[in-house]
Design a protein around this motif. Structure first.
Motif, PDB file in Angstrom:
ATOM      1  N   ASP A  21       1.860  -5.364  -4.977  1.00  0.00           N
ATOM      2  CA  ASP A  21       2.574  -5.380  -3.699  1.00  0.00           C
ATOM      3  C   ASP A  21       2.637  -3.955  -3.144  1.00  0.00           C
ATOM      4  N   VAL A  22       1.511  -3.502  -2.648  1.00  0.00           N
ATOM      5  CA  VAL A  22       1.406  -2.121  -2.188  1.00  0.00           C
ATOM      6  C   VAL A  22       2.178  -1.891  -0.890  1.00  0.00           C
ATOM      7  N   LEU A  23       2.303  -2.944  -0.082  1.00  0.00           N
ATOM      8  CA  LEU A  23       3.085  -2.789   1.150  1.00  0.00           C
ATOM      9  C   LEU A  23       4.538  -2.475   0.821  1.00  0.00           C
ATOM     10  N   GLU A  24       5.066  -3.142  -0.206  1.00  0.00           N
ATOM     11  CA  GLU A  24       6.439  -2.873  -0.603  1.00  0.00           C
ATOM     12  C   GLU A  24       6.576  -1.465  -1.180  1.00  0.00           C
ATOM     13  N   VAL A  25       5.549  -1.025  -1.900  1.00  0.00           N
ATOM     14  CA  VAL A  25       5.565   0.345  -2.422  1.00  0.00           C
ATOM     15  C   VAL A  25       5.621   1.342  -1.261  1.00  0.00           C
ATOM     16  N   ALA A  26       4.787   1.103  -0.246  1.00  0.00           N
ATOM     17  CA  ALA A  26       4.790   2.010   0.922  1.00  0.00           C
ATOM     18  C   ALA A  26       6.139   1.969   1.632  1.00  0.00           C
ATOM     19  N   ARG A  27       6.702   0.766   1.776  1.00  0.00           N
ATOM     20  CA  ARG A  27       8.007   0.644   2.460  1.00  0.00           C
ATOM     21  C   ARG A  27       9.090   1.414   1.713  1.00  0.00           C
ATOM     22  N   SER A  28       9.012   1.432   0.390  1.00  0.00           N
ATOM     23  CA  SER A  28      10.039   2.145  -0.387  1.00  0.00           C
ATOM     24  C   SER A  28      10.032   3.639  -0.056  1.00  0.00           C
ATOM     25  N   PHE A  29       8.856   4.177   0.256  1.00  0.00           N
ATOM     26  CA  PHE A  29       8.779   5.591   0.650  1.00  0.00           C
ATOM     27  C   PHE A  29       9.190   5.764   2.117  1.00  0.00           C
ATOM     28  N   GLN A  30       8.840   4.779   2.943  1.00  0.00           N
ATOM     29  CA  GLN A  30       9.245   4.853   4.364  1.00  0.00           C
ATOM     30  C   GLN A  30      10.764   4.877   4.480  1.00  0.00           C
ATOM     31  N   LYS A  31      11.442   4.089   3.646  1.00  0.00           N
ATOM     32  CA  LYS A  31      12.909   4.029   3.698  1.00  0.00           C
ATOM     33  C   LYS A  31      13.539   5.378   3.359  1.00  0.00           C
ATOM     34  N   LYS A  32      12.806   6.190   2.612  1.00  0.00           N
ATOM     35  CA  LYS A  32      13.293   7.532   2.257  1.00  0.00           C
ATOM     36  C   LYS A  32      12.872   8.583   3.293  1.00  0.00           C
ATOM     37  N   GLY A  33      12.207   8.102   4.378  1.00  0.00           N
ATOM     38  CA  GLY A  33      11.825   9.018   5.449  1.00  0.00           C
ATOM     39  C   GLY A  33      10.458   9.658   5.291  1.00  0.00           C
ATOM     40  N   HIS A  34       9.684   9.181   4.335  1.00  0.00           N
ATOM     41  CA  HIS A  34       8.351   9.758   4.137  1.00  0.00           C
ATOM     42  C   HIS A  34       7.326   9.028   5.011  1.00  0.00           C
ATOM     43  N   PRO A  35       6.403   9.767   5.631  1.00  0.00           N
ATOM     44  CA  PRO A  35       5.386   9.141   6.492  1.00  0.00           C
ATOM     45  C   PRO A  35       4.257   8.526   5.671  1.00  0.00           C
ATOM     46  N   VAL A  36       4.527   7.405   5.059  1.00  0.00           N
ATOM     47  CA  VAL A  36       3.551   6.720   4.208  1.00  0.00           C
ATOM     48  C   VAL A  36       3.310   5.317   4.760  1.00  0.00           C
ATOM     49  N   VAL A  37       2.053   4.991   5.010  1.00  0.00           N
ATOM     50  CA  VAL A  37       1.697   3.641   5.453  1.00  0.00           C
ATOM     51  C   VAL A  37       0.648   3.087   4.505  1.00  0.00           C
ATOM     52  N   CYS A  38       0.419   1.805   4.612  1.00  0.00           N
ATOM     53  CA  CYS A  38      -0.524   1.169   3.684  1.00  0.00           C
ATOM     54  C   CYS A  38      -1.413   0.182   4.410  1.00  0.00           C
ATOM     55  N   ALA A  39      -2.697   0.165   4.051  1.00  0.00           N
ATOM     56  CA  ALA A  39      -3.657  -0.818   4.568  1.00  0.00           C
ATOM     57  C   ALA A  39      -4.380  -1.441   3.383  1.00  0.00           C
ATOM     58  N   GLN A  40      -4.454  -2.743   3.384  1.00  0.00           N
ATOM     59  CA  GLN A  40      -5.156  -3.433   2.295  1.00  0.00           C
ATOM     60  C   GLN A  40      -6.627  -3.562   2.659  1.00  0.00           C
ATOM     61  N   THR A  41      -7.417  -2.719   2.056  1.00  0.00           N
ATOM     62  CA  THR A  41      -8.830  -2.575   2.428  1.00  0.00           C
ATOM     63  C   THR A  41      -9.765  -2.921   1.266  1.00  0.00           C
ATOM     64  N   GLY A  42      -9.378  -3.911   0.476  1.00  0.00           N
ATOM     65  CA  GLY A  42     -10.267  -4.333  -0.603  1.00  0.00           C
ATOM     66  C   GLY A  42     -11.674  -4.574  -0.078  1.00  0.00           C
ATOM     67  N   GLY A  43     -12.658  -4.105  -0.811  1.00  0.00           N
ATOM     68  CA  GLY A  43     -14.030  -4.129  -0.317  1.00  0.00           C
ATOM     69  C   GLY A  43     -14.524  -5.518   0.028  1.00  0.00           C
TER      70      GLY A  43
END
Length: 439
Positions: free
Chosen positions: A109-131
């Protein structure tokens, strides 16, 4: 029966990591297996114009290097550690997490991982780009949509004349940075304020201005259409879709008039800009007219493009309308979704009022070779394709110029084929091939 596809001319969705690298002050963070990033870097950068890797590309890219352990037990913990350390040691304003095949299959669940950093104010986004999800064009759109959805914020501010520019795919188009600068120059000449995200003039600062634009400009047959629609939905920003890469005076002047009308500019203002921009082109073509006319005996019988739809359409329109070349079969290699093929085919059917070109949509270079080997040319053909096409051109006694992925036999910094100046450069390159072949 199984079929082998030869020399596919695009990469997997994870190749869109290069779209992140093209944004100044942005860093890609790969949640993928070891080697994915390096192989993509070799394909899309090092052997495609030898573009280099920059601050955060190549071996510098943060990567979880997922192995059997992450496949069995999941890789979210390792990804969190990598993002934490990347924020600490990589100097950037935006961090984009891209997933590879293994993490998408496992279901991290990488989107949730990215959101956890966003909630702390970090500019982190995630795109699911599996080949397996698609090619690098699809990945490019996924990256932009992730930034639109997870990073950009709505605003009531609108800047008159500010135009967000979306066009060629960075790094995949070896001439991308020069082309975007050329588009910027054209729009500036109209009196607009182009906002170019990718390349030296853009970056995260340009990204932050995106919601304030008067309108979005998409210069592409189909890649990016989903993104400008997303921006319209989220920010209410209208968009202009111009499908032809403007190369040469005929198409570039048409493009500028279309932009001017959409932007609400006075026609006198647009015509004045066009007149000034055309002057250098007219000067050099007029100065070379004696050679161009005398060289008719050495001109190619037909030109063939083996390229993505961006270059196929742009180059064909220029060669037909401004240099008077005749087209042969045009091969479109970027695996265009079927819903967009009819529009591209219609453009090839209308290269000029009287000239059309047959078009073949394929992702198989083997089809190209078989078709051209069966074609009887009256004279030497000109093949505008990739470095891979040198062998075929020699076999056909043709001229060859590498202009599209992979441009493996040229070193490219900021060259461009867009606009009036870009057309001069393309004319230089084409006629240099003809001249060189006469010795």
């Amino acid at each position: 029966m199984a079929k082998v596809i030869e020399q596919v001319r695009y990469a997997c969705a994870l190749g869109a990591l290069h779209s992140v690298l093209a944004i100044d002050r942005a860093v890609p963070i790969l949640h993928a297996g070891p080697g994915c990033g390096q192989r993509l870097s070799t394909a899309l950068s090092l052997t495609n114009g030898y573009q280099g890797t920059g601050y955060a590309g190549g071996h510098s890219m943060p990567c979880t290097n997922s192995t059997e352990t992450e496949v069995v037990f999941g890789g979210e913990k390792k990804l969190k550690e990598l993002i934490t350390q990347s924020l600490r040691v990589m100097d950037a304003d935006l961090y984009v997490v891209l997933t590879g095949c293994t993490s998408d299959i496992v279901g991290d669940d990488v989107l949730e991982v990215a959101r956890s950093f966003q909630k702390k104010g970090h500019p982190v986004v995630c795109a699911q780009t599996g080949g397996f999800s698609g090619n690098n064009f699809h990945g490019h759109e996924l990256i932009l949509d992730a930034i639109i959805d997870q990073y950009l914020k709505p605003t009531d501010e609108r800047v008159p004349g500010l135009v967000n520019v979306f066009s060629v795919v960075p790094f995949y188009d070896a001439f991308w940075s020069g082309n975007l600068q050329a588009i910027q120059k054209l729009l500036t000449a109209l009196g607009l304020k182009p906002n170019v995200i990718f390349g030296p003039a853009g970056g995260v600062t340009a990204l932050n201005h995106v919601p304030k634009a008067q309108f979005n400009l998409l210069l592409s047959p189909w890649v990016g259409l989903n993104n400008v629609k997303s921006l319209e939905d989220k920010f209410g920003t209208p968009y202009l879709h111009y499908p032809i890469l403007p190369i040469g005076p005929t198409e570039t002047s048409k493009f500028l008039r279309t932009v001017g009308e959409f932007a609400g500019l006075a026609s006198e203002q647009v015509e004045t800009a066009i007149k000034e921009l055309e002057k250098p082109y007219d000067y050099y073509i007029e100065r070379s007219a004696d050679y161009l006319l005398q060289a008719r005996a050495g001109l190619p019988s037909r030109f063939i493009t083996i390229s993505d739809s961006f270059y196929g359409l742009g180059i064909s329109k220029f060669l037909v309308n401004d240099l008077g070349f005749l087209p042969g079969t045009q091969f479109v290699m970027d695996n265009i979704p079927q819903r967009h093929q009819s529009a591209v085919k219609a453009e090839f059917a209308n290269l000029s009022d009287t000239i059309a070109a047959p078009v073949v949509f394929t992702n198989d270079s083997g089809v190209v070779k078989e078709t051209l080997r069966e074609t009887k040319f009256k004279g030497r053909p000109l093949i505008l394709g990739s470095g891979w096409d040198q062998v075929l051109a020699k076999e056909l006694n043709g001229y060859q110029l590498s202009v599209t992925f992979p441009v493996s036999n040229r070193f490219i910094l900021n060259s461009s084929y867009v606009g009036y100046d870009g057309a001069l450069r393309l004319a230089e390159d084409v006629f240099s091939v003809l001249v060189n072949s006469s010795y």
